[in-house]
Design an enzyme around this catalytic site. Structure first.
Site, PDB file in Angstrom:
ATOM      1  N   SER A  50       0.837  -1.213   0.000  1.00 21.73           N
ATOM      2  CA  SER A  50       0.000   0.000   0.000  1.00 21.73           C
ATOM      3  C   SER A  50       0.866   1.255   0.000  1.00 21.73           C
ATOM      4  O   SER A  50       0.635   2.182  -0.784  1.00 21.73           O
ATOM      5  CB  SER A  50      -0.977   0.000   1.178  1.00 21.73           C
ATOM      6  OG  SER A  50      -0.319  -0.261   2.392  1.00 21.73           O
ATOM      7  N   HIS A  97      -2.326  -8.808   1.981  1.00 25.79           N
ATOM      8  CA  HIS A  97      -2.022  -7.544   2.661  1.00 25.79           C
ATOM      9  C   HIS A  97      -3.188  -7.218   3.611  1.00 25.79           C
ATOM     10  O   HIS A  97      -3.559  -8.049   4.444  1.00 25.79           O
ATOM     11  CB  HIS A  97      -1.788  -6.477   1.571  1.00 25.79           C
ATOM     12  CG  HIS A  97      -1.106  -5.213   2.023  1.00 25.79           C
ATOM     13  ND1 HIS A  97      -0.579  -5.035   3.276  1.00 25.79           N
ATOM     14  CD2 HIS A  97      -0.887  -4.027   1.368  1.00 25.79           C
ATOM     15  CE1 HIS A  97      -0.048  -3.818   3.368  1.00 25.79           C
ATOM     16  NE2 HIS A  97      -0.232  -3.184   2.222  1.00 25.79           N
ATOM     17  N   HIS A 121       5.044 -12.656   7.861  1.00 24.28           N
ATOM     18  CA  HIS A 121       5.295 -11.272   7.451  1.00 24.28           C
ATOM     19  C   HIS A 121       6.501 -11.235   6.531  1.00 24.28           C
ATOM     20  O   HIS A 121       7.421 -12.038   6.663  1.00 24.28           O
ATOM     21  CB  HIS A 121       5.537 -10.367   8.670  1.00 24.28           C
ATOM     22  CG  HIS A 121       5.304  -8.925   8.350  1.00 24.28           C
ATOM     23  ND1 HIS A 121       6.291  -8.124   7.841  1.00 24.28           N
ATOM     24  CD2 HIS A 121       4.182  -8.158   8.429  1.00 24.28           C
ATOM     25  CE1 HIS A 121       5.778  -6.909   7.636  1.00 24.28           C
ATOM     26  NE2 HIS A 121       4.512  -6.906   7.978  1.00 24.28           N
ATOM     27  N   ARG A 157       2.322  -4.787  16.947  1.00 19.19           N
ATOM     28  CA  ARG A 157       0.966  -4.247  16.785  1.00 19.19           C
ATOM     29  C   ARG A 157      -0.067  -5.308  17.185  1.00 19.19           C
ATOM     30  O   ARG A 157      -1.155  -4.990  17.658  1.00 19.19           O
ATOM     31  CB  ARG A 157       0.756  -3.791  15.332  1.00 19.19           C
ATOM     32  CG  ARG A 157       1.749  -2.731  14.886  1.00 19.19           C
ATOM     33  CD  ARG A 157       1.688  -2.491  13.393  1.00 19.19           C
ATOM     34  NE  ARG A 157       1.979  -3.701  12.627  1.00 19.19           N
ATOM     35  CZ  ARG A 157       1.841  -3.813  11.308  1.00 19.19           C
ATOM     36  NH1 ARG A 157       1.418  -2.777  10.604  1.00 19.19           N
ATOM     37  NH2 ARG A 157       2.131  -4.940  10.693  1.00 19.19           N
ATOM     38  N   ASP A 196      -2.991  -8.325  11.807  1.00 16.89           N
ATOM     39  CA  ASP A 196      -4.315  -8.690  11.320  1.00 16.89           C
ATOM     40  C   ASP A 196      -4.944  -9.848  12.104  1.00 16.89           C
ATOM     41  O   ASP A 196      -6.156 -10.045  12.034  1.00 16.89           O
ATOM     42  CB  ASP A 196      -4.230  -9.062   9.828  1.00 16.89           C
ATOM     43  CG  ASP A 196      -3.831  -7.864   8.982  1.00 16.89           C
ATOM     44  OD1 ASP A 196      -4.383  -6.777   9.218  1.00 16.89           O
ATOM     45  OD2 ASP A 196      -2.953  -7.997   8.113  1.00 16.89           O
TER      46      ASP A 196
HETATM   47  N1  HAX Z   1       0.448 -19.474   5.928  1.00 15.35           N
HETATM   48  C1  HAX Z   1       0.907 -20.372   5.032  1.00 15.35           C
HETATM   49  N2  HAX Z   1       2.027 -20.213   4.310  1.00 15.35           N
HETATM   50  C2  HAX Z   1       2.725 -19.089   4.551  1.00 15.35           C
HETATM   51  C3  HAX Z   1       2.349 -18.130   5.492  1.00 15.35           C
HETATM   52  C4  HAX Z   1       1.147 -18.351   6.192  1.00 15.35           C
HETATM   53  N3  HAX Z   1       0.665 -17.471   7.062  1.00 15.35           N
HETATM   54  N4  HAX Z   1       3.272 -17.142   5.494  1.00 15.35           N
HETATM   55  C5  HAX Z   1       4.192 -17.459   4.572  1.00 15.35           C
HETATM   56  N5  HAX Z   1       3.860 -18.648   3.996  1.00 15.35           N
HETATM   57  C6  HAX Z   1       4.533 -19.323   2.885  1.00 15.35           C
HETATM   58  C7  HAX Z   1       4.502 -18.406   1.661  1.00 15.35           C
HETATM   59  O1  HAX Z   1       3.245 -18.495   0.999  1.00 15.35           O
HETATM   60  C8  HAX Z   1       5.657 -18.929   0.865  1.00 15.35           C
HETATM   61  O2  HAX Z   1       5.239 -20.118   0.233  1.00 15.35           O
HETATM   62  P1  HAX Z   1       5.760 -20.532  -1.231  1.00 15.35           P
HETATM   63  O3  HAX Z   1       7.232 -20.748  -1.070  1.00 15.35           O
HETATM   64  O4  HAX Z   1       4.987 -21.750  -1.563  1.00 15.35           O
HETATM   65  O5  HAX Z   1       5.462 -19.343  -2.128  1.00 15.35           O
HETATM   66  C9  HAX Z   1       6.668 -19.304   1.947  1.00 15.35           C
HETATM   67  O6  HAX Z   1       5.908 -19.491   3.156  1.00 15.35           O
HETATM   68  C10 HAX Z   1       7.720 -18.242   2.187  1.00 15.35           C
HETATM   69  O7  HAX Z   1       7.073 -17.027   2.433  1.00 15.35           O
HETATM   70  P2  HAX Z   1       7.776 -15.889   3.333  1.00 15.35           P
HETATM   71  O8  HAX Z   1       9.028 -15.494   2.656  1.00 15.35           O
HETATM   72  O9  HAX Z   1       7.827 -16.310   4.746  1.00 15.35           O
HETATM   73  O10 HAX Z   1       6.681 -14.721   3.269  1.00 15.35           O
HETATM   74  P3  HAX Z   1       6.453 -13.650   2.119  1.00 15.35           P
HETATM   75  O11 HAX Z   1       7.335 -12.492   2.374  1.00 15.35           O
HETATM   76  O12 HAX Z   1       6.498 -14.256   0.765  1.00 15.35           O
HETATM   77  O13 HAX Z   1       4.921 -13.244   2.388  1.00 15.35           O
HETATM   78  C11 HAX Z   1       3.028 -12.717   3.715  1.00 15.35           C
HETATM   79  C12 HAX Z   1       4.530 -12.527   3.526  1.00 15.35           C
HETATM   80  C13 HAX Z   1       2.543 -11.778   4.788  1.00 15.35           C
HETATM   81  C14 HAX Z   1       2.312 -12.378   2.408  1.00 15.35           C
HETATM   82  C15 HAX Z   1       2.764 -14.179   4.110  1.00 15.35           C
HETATM   83  O14 HAX Z   1       3.362 -14.439   5.376  1.00 15.35           O
HETATM   84  C16 HAX Z   1       1.296 -14.523   4.149  1.00 15.35           C
HETATM   85  O15 HAX Z   1       0.733 -14.876   3.116  1.00 15.35           O
HETATM   86  N6  HAX Z   1       0.637 -14.436   5.366  1.00 15.35           N
HETATM   87  C17 HAX Z   1      -0.788 -14.668   5.467  1.00 15.35           C
HETATM   88  C18 HAX Z   1      -1.577 -13.465   4.975  1.00 15.35           C
HETATM   89  C19 HAX Z   1      -1.425 -12.325   5.929  1.00 15.35           C
HETATM   90  O16 HAX Z   1      -1.601 -12.439   7.142  1.00 15.35           O
HETATM   91  N7  HAX Z   1      -1.133 -11.128   5.372  1.00 15.35           N
HETATM   92  C20 HAX Z   1      -1.016  -9.895   6.167  1.00 15.35           C
HETATM   93  C21 HAX Z   1       0.421  -9.529   6.467  1.00 15.35           C
HETATM   94  C22 HAX Z   1       0.553  -8.236   7.231  1.00 15.35           C
HETATM   95  C23 HAX Z   1       0.127  -7.119   6.350  1.00 15.35           C
HETATM   96  O17 HAX Z   1       0.730  -6.743   5.386  1.00 15.35           O
HETATM   97  N8  HAX Z   1      -1.016  -6.587   6.634  1.00 15.35           N
HETATM   98  O18 HAX Z   1      -1.523  -5.680   5.803  1.00 15.35           O
END
Ligand code: HAX
Length: 441
Positions: free
Chosen positions: A240, A270, A317, A326, A372
Site C-alpha cells: 500500500s 495484505h 510477514h 501491533r 491482522d
Molecule cells: N500461511 C501459510 N504459508 C505461509 C504463510 C502463512 N501465514 N506465510 C508465509 N507462507 C509461505 C509463503 O506463501 C511462501 O510459500 P511458497 O514458497 O509456496 O510461495 C513461503 O511461506 C515463504 O514465504 P515468506 O518469505 O515467509 O513470506 P512472504 O514475504 O512471501 O509473504 C506474507 C509474507 C505476509 C504475504 C505471508 O506471510 C502470508 O501470506 N501471510 C498470510 C496473509 C497475511 O496475514 N497477510 C497480512 C500480512 C501483514 C500485512 O501486510 N497486513 O496488511
C-alpha cells in the site's frame, strides 16, 4: 497558516539540505545488491526506498519517527479521560518528527474539524454502488470522486514552482484525512445500517468522532484511536505504501495515489487478511456447529487450510521475524477490556497451534502472528461484525502515514519511479557470467 504547517515548512528546509548533500556528494555509494533472487522474488528486503516517517526493524517492529509504539502511546497527548492518544497528535508527529504539546494537537484537531464536510456527490456515488460491492471498492471509488477537489492538480495546471509543490499537497492531505472517516462511516451506514448516517460531531477528536459516527459507545473511541495509530505506517516497501508513493511519483495528486494504495491494501496477502482471519475462524466454528474446537481439531483445520493451498491469514510477514508488536498491543488491550469474550479466547487457540505448525511445515520465514490476527477480534467484540468492513478501517489508518509521506515526497522532489526490467534471456545470460553491457540510465 496552521501551526503544524509552519513547523513542517521549517523542517522541510533542513531536510532539503541533507538530501541535496547526499545526492551531490554520495550518489554513487552502493547500498545494496540486486540479485536474480530479489528480481524474481518480489524485491524482498531490497534496500531501495527512502522515508523518515517510520522504520521497520525485523526483530523490534515498527518505529514512528524513531519512537516504538509503546513510546508513541506513552508520549502523545490524550483526550481527557481517554486511554489512547489523539490520532491528530500522531499526524503531527509523523509530519514533523516532534512530539506535539496538547495545544499543538488541539490546533491540528481544530484544523481537521474544519475540513470534514463531504461534498454531496460523494454520498451519491456511494449510494449508486450495486448491492454486494466490497466496501474497499466503494471506499477507493469514493476517494477517487474527491479528486476533482485537488488543490495540487489545479495549482500544477496553473503552473507552480517545484519548491512549492508540497504546499497544495499538504492542503489535499489534510482535507482528505479529515474526510476519510466520514466516507468510511457512511459506507458502513449504507451497507449495514440501512443508510442511517450519524452526523459528525465537531466537538470530538478524530477517534471519538469515528466511534460516534459508527454508533458505538466508549471505549470504541479508544479502540478507534488505537486502531488508527497502530495501522498508520509500516515504512515504505509494503504494497500500500509503495503503491501510494509510486503513483504520486508521476505528480498524481493525493486522491489518485490514495485510491491506488487502497486497492493494494485490498489484497488478501495484505490488508484484507484482517477480514480473512475472522472469516477463517468462523469457518472452523461452522464446521464445529458453533462449538469451539479443541486444540487437536484446530490443528487439523490448520493443516487442512495449508494442504488446500491457502495461507493462514494473520500469520507471517515479509519483513518481521517475531510477533508483530501491533498484534501484542491489541492483545494487551483485549486482555484488559474483553478477556472473557468467547471470540477472543477462541482466537487465542490459533496463536497456540499455528506457529508450531508453520515451523513444522518449514516454508514461512516468520510463523508468528501479524497485526491482522487480532484486529477483527476487537472489532467483533465491540459489535462491528461485518468483517468485510475491517480493511476499510485499516485503510483509514494507513492513509495517514502514506499521505504524510506524499507531502514529504513533494517537498524533497523525489523522482518519478522508473526501475528497469530485463528479460528471462537476459537473466540467464547474466547467470552464465555474460556481460550484457546494459547502459545504466
Ligand atoms: N500461511 C501459510 N504459508 C505461509 C504463510 C502463512 N501465514 N506465510 C508465509 N507462507 C509461505 C509463503 O506463501 C511462501 O510459500 P511458497 O514458497 O509456496 O510461495 C513461503 O511461506 C515463504 O514465504 P515468506 O518469505 O515467509 O513470506 P512472504 O514475504 O512471501 O509473504 C506474507 C509474507 C505476509 C504475504 C505471508 O506471510 C502470508 O501470506 N501471510 C498470510 C496473509 C497475511 O496475514 N497477510 C497480512 C500480512 C501483514 C500485512 O501486510 N497486513 O496488511
Amino acid at each position: 497558516m496552521a501551526k503544524l504547517k509552519d513547523k513542517l515548512a521549517e523542517k522541510i528546509e533542513i531536510q532539503r539540505l541533507r538530501i541535496d548533500h547526499l545526492m551531490k556528494e554520495h550518489s554513487q555509494v552502493v547500498v545494496d545488491q540486486v540479485t536474480i533472487g530479489k528480481i524474481i522474488g518480489g524485491m524482498r528486503g531490497l534496500k531501495c526506498l527512502l522515508t523518515d516517517i517510520s522504520y521497520l526493524d525485523p526483530y523490534e517492529g515498527i518505529r514512528y519517527r524513531g519512537y516504538t509504539l509503546p513510546e508513541v502511546f506513552e508520549k502523545l497527548p490524550k483526550p481527557k479521560g481517554a486511554e489512547m492518544p489523539y490520532v491528530e497528535g500522531l499526524i503531527y508527529l509523523l509530519f514533523t518528527g516532534d512530539i506535539p504539546t496538547l495545544p499543538e494537537v488541539l490546533d491540528v484537531a481544530d484544523d481537521i474539524n474544519k475540513r470534514r464536510i463531504l461534498p454531496r456527490y460523494v454520498y451519491e456515488v456511494i449510494d449508486a454502488f450495486p448491492c454486494c460491492s466490497h466496501p474497499m471498492t466503494i471506499f477507493s471509488a469514493a476517494i477517487m470522486t474527491l479528486q476533482r477537489e485537488s488543490f495540487f492538480a489545479k495549482k500544477y495546471q496553473a503552473g507552480i514552482s517545484k519548491a512549492d509543490y508540497w504546499d497544495p499537497m499538504y492542503e489535499d492531505v489534510m482535507n482528505m484525512l479529515a474526510k476519510l472517516p466520514e466516507i468510511a462511516t457512511y459506507i458502513y451506514a449504507k451497507l449495514y445500517r440501512d443508510g442511517n448516517r450519524i452526523q459528525s460531531n465537531p466537538f470530538l477528536d478524530m477517534g471519538g468522532n469515528f466511534a460516534h459516527m459508527m454508533g458505538k459507545a466508549s471505549p470504541y473511541d479508544d479502540v478507534s484511536r488505537l486502531h488508527f495509530i497502530i495501522h498508520a505506517d509500516h515504512e515504505s516497501g509494503n504494497v500500500s505504501a509503495h503503491t501510494g508513493h509510486l503513483v504520486a511519483s508521476t505528480l498524481a495528486d493525493v486522491y489518485l495515489a490514495t485510491a491506488a494504495m487502497v486497492n493494494g491494501l485490498a489484497g488478501p496477502l495484505h490488508g484484507l487478511a484482517n477480514q480473512e482471519v475472522l472469516r477463517w475462524l468462523q469457518e472452523v466454528m461452522d464446521k464445529m456447529d458453533g462449538r469451539i474446537p479443541s486444540e487437536e481439531e484446530m490443528k487439523q483445520f490448520v493443516w487442512e487450510t495449508l494442504n488446500s493451498g491457502h495461507v493462514i491469514p494473520g500469520y507471517g510477514h515479509a519483513v518481521l521475524r517475531k510477533t508483530d508488536p501491533r498484534y501484542s498491543i491489541q492483545r494487551d488491550f483485549s486482555l484488559k477490556h474483553m478477556a472473557d469474550d468467547p471470540i477472543f479466547k477462541y482466537a487465542g487457540l490459533p496463536y497456540k497451534v499455528v506457529p508450531p505448525i508453520l515451523m513444522e511445515q518449514g516454508k514461512a520465514k516468520n510463523p508468528w502472528p501479524n497485526l491482522d490476527a487480532q484486529t477483527g477480534v476487537i472489532q467483533w467484540h465491540y459489535g462491528v461484525r461485518e468483517y468485510d468492513f475491517y480493511t476499510v478501517l485499516f485503510a483509514v489508518g494507513r492513509s495517514i502515514g502514506i499521505a504524510v509521506n506524499l507531502v514529504w515526497d513533494r517537498a524533497l522532489n523525489f523522482s518519478l519511479e522508473r526501475p528497469k526490467s530485463l528479460t528471462t534471456d537476459m537473466l540467464e545470460a547474466i547467470a552464465n557470467g555474460e556481460d550484457l553491457h546494459i547502459p545504466d540510465e
